[in-house]
Design a protein around this motif. Sequence first.
Motif, short mmCIF file in Angstrom:
data_model
loop_
_atom_site.label_atom_id
_atom_site.label_comp_id
_atom_site.label_asym_id
_atom_site.label_seq_id
_atom_site.Cartn_x
_atom_site.Cartn_y
_atom_site.Cartn_z
N ARG A 1 0.84 -1.19 0.00
CA ARG A 1 0.00 0.00 0.00
C ARG A 1 0.88 1.24 0.00
NH1 ARG A 1 -3.95 1.73 5.06
NH2 ARG A 1 -4.75 3.67 4.16
N GLU A 2 0.68 2.13 -0.99
CA GLU A 2 1.44 3.37 -1.08
C GLU A 2 0.48 4.53 -1.32
OE1 GLU A 2 5.24 1.07 -2.96
OE2 GLU A 2 3.23 1.14 -3.81
N GLU A 3 0.80 5.70 -0.76
CA GLU A 3 -0.09 6.85 -0.88
C GLU A 3 0.70 8.14 -1.00
OE1 GLU A 3 -2.85 6.99 2.36
OE2 GLU A 3 -3.82 5.08 1.84
N THR A 4 0.19 9.02 -1.84
CA THR A 4 0.64 10.40 -1.84
C THR A 4 -0.15 11.16 -0.78
OG1 THR A 4 -0.96 10.80 -3.62
CG2 THR A 4 1.34 10.51 -4.26
N LEU B 1 7.40 12.39 -3.45
CA LEU B 1 7.51 11.79 -2.12
C LEU B 1 6.21 11.04 -1.83
CD1 LEU B 1 9.38 11.93 0.53
CD2 LEU B 1 7.71 13.63 1.32
N TYR B 2 6.32 9.83 -1.26
CA TYR B 2 5.11 9.10 -0.89
C TYR B 2 5.41 8.19 0.29
CZ TYR B 2 7.22 5.55 -3.98
OH TYR B 2 8.08 4.67 -4.59
N VAL B 3 4.35 7.71 0.92
CA VAL B 3 4.50 6.80 2.06
C VAL B 3 4.14 5.38 1.63
CG1 VAL B 3 4.12 8.53 3.85
CG2 VAL B 3 2.15 7.35 2.86
N ARG B 4 4.78 4.41 2.29
CA ARG B 4 4.56 3.00 1.98
C ARG B 4 4.29 2.25 3.27
NH1 ARG B 4 9.35 0.75 -1.11
NH2 ARG B 4 8.15 1.49 -2.91
N ALA C 1 3.61 -0.20 9.62
CA ALA C 1 4.52 0.94 9.77
C ALA C 1 4.67 1.64 8.42
CB ALA C 1 5.89 0.46 10.27
N TRP C 2 4.56 2.96 8.43
CA TRP C 2 4.68 3.74 7.20
C TRP C 2 6.11 4.23 7.06
CZ3 TRP C 2 0.81 4.17 3.69
CH2 TRP C 2 -0.50 3.87 4.11
N GLU C 3 6.77 3.87 5.95
CA GLU C 3 8.08 4.41 5.65
C GLU C 3 7.96 5.45 4.54
OE1 GLU C 3 10.60 1.21 4.45
OE2 GLU C 3 9.75 1.09 2.43
N GLN D 1 -2.91 -0.30 -4.13
CA GLN D 1 -2.65 1.13 -4.26
C GLN D 1 -1.24 1.35 -4.78
OE1 GLN D 1 -5.57 2.85 -0.72
NE2 GLN D 1 -3.38 3.20 -0.60
N GLU D 2 -1.14 1.94 -5.96
CA GLU D 2 0.15 2.24 -6.57
C GLU D 2 0.25 3.74 -6.80
OE1 GLU D 2 2.23 -0.10 -6.76
OE2 GLU D 2 1.26 -1.99 -7.28
N ILE D 3 1.48 4.25 -6.92
CA ILE D 3 1.72 5.66 -7.20
C ILE D 3 1.77 5.85 -8.71
CG2 ILE D 3 3.25 7.62 -6.85
CD1 ILE D 3 1.89 6.55 -4.30
N VAL D 4 0.98 6.79 -9.21
CA VAL D 4 0.89 7.06 -10.64
C VAL D 4 1.11 8.55 -10.87
CG1 VAL D 4 -0.66 7.08 -12.65
CG2 VAL D 4 -0.70 5.15 -11.05
N VAL D 5 1.88 8.87 -11.90
CA VAL D 5 2.05 10.26 -12.33
C VAL D 5 1.48 10.40 -13.73
CG1 VAL D 5 3.66 12.13 -12.83
CG2 VAL D 5 4.07 10.62 -10.88
N TYR D 6 0.54 11.32 -13.89
CA TYR D 6 -0.08 11.59 -15.19
C TYR D 6 0.60 12.82 -15.77
CZ TYR D 6 -3.80 12.70 -18.59
OH TYR D 6 -4.50 12.99 -19.73
N GLY D 7 1.28 12.66 -16.90
CA GLY D 7 2.01 13.79 -17.48
C GLY D 7 2.54 13.46 -18.85
#
Length: 466
Positions: free
Chosen positions: A35-38, A54-57, A62-64, A371-377
């Motif tokens: 699980r990862e979140e912005t 930057l994001y948390v995992r 425990a969130w790193e 939950q994955e980190i995605v960048v739209y650009g």
Amino acid sequence: MKHLLLCLLLVASVLPARSQWIGAVEDTITHNALREETRRQSLAIDDNNTIHLLYVRDTGGAWELVYHKRPNNSAWGPEESVTTATVANAALSVDRASGHAYAVWEQPGITGTDILLGEETGGVWSNQPVTFGLHQNMDPAISVDGQGKVHVAWVRQDSNGDYYIAYATNRSGFWEESILSASTLGPFGSGATPAIVADQIGRVHIAYRGGNFGTYRIHVAYNTAPGDTNWQYRILTTPNAEDLSCSLAIDRDTTIHLLSSGNDGFGFPTHAHYMTKAAGAPSFNPATPVATGFSAGVGDLFVTPTGDAHAVLDEISGNIYTGNVLYANAAGGWNASYLLQNAGDYGCNLVLDEQGFGYCAVYAGNTFNDQEIVVYGRNFGTGIKDPDDLGTRLQASLTHGELKIRLEQGTLSRVSLIGLNGQRIFTEDTSPDASFSKSLPELASGVYMIEVRVDNQTIRRKLINE
């Protein structure tokens, strides 16, 4: 969908001119079953057009904290670990001139909760405390001034249980702390969620939710000289009965830009407004409605050095996030349209590069384990490889609307087809198999993205329907 407490605010959305998103595609930064979140302040850009993320995992309770950067016209660099300690409410800022990245976060201390600062040098992060465990310190925000000095604002709860805004800067070479004793946050002050900007010489504005339940407004505290602790205050008003959340930015001419949102006193729908205060002006300009016709929560406000304002917002239906992201800008009269309409994107952050092209970071997925980190650009070459070269095992084609997918190893569990405008054409859960096919005779010619779930990992690939 994600449930939202009614006391949280809702914001509006934006825009017409869509030139900022020409050629934009979704790029999945993470490929794992974690699980990862912005969060807010998860995306930044420097004057060299390097994008910082930057994001948390969640590593099992425990969130790193994890960081990536993408230099101009290059691929995403390798993952960097900021800290493996248990963190909360992390925020990112960069020195625009040097590209030096900084992060702040909340971390349990010996007798309280501390604010820590991370600094990146050559791919390695070093960390230092801003506070020292005597109080409950929470929800930090960060800004770097034009001289490369760091400014941090956060919420502090003292030994009497009262909440205040706290501020610290390292301008003198060590941390100097100030308590904004006139910041009235009420008994639910942990949700004040401060935002901070520092100008070129280090003068600071801090915006936060002030007042008490039922009468919340956005308050702005500011000083008139670098390091000055004689704080002055403004209370901003809009047509809303309450304003609950905000995002803050500053341009090269030191004009302050603020996006806020709130409601009519019933929790929803949400109405958003935009305000500015020019340098030397006695007050903010009257509030301008944003994203009329939408209900949405403040995501992120980005302002170019020359003062062009843009925003992304999380759409809300009632008190539930829809997972759709809206975009708007000041040049388009703050009219809103969908940027991502996948019903699964949250925590939106925004930057624009020097050519005016936009980049929006979100976390994608409606269940914790996907939950994955995605960048739209624009023009993203995927610089982060699929784990174990997973992508080399996938064969896919899209011809005259006939989609075919085959794996040399592993099993499929879900397949999606996504247009380059971010709209999801379909998503199907599949029985465990090594192949998938679907006929889409009405599918228009053009470029699409497939998203394939394989063995608890996600692969995305561009295909052309001819």
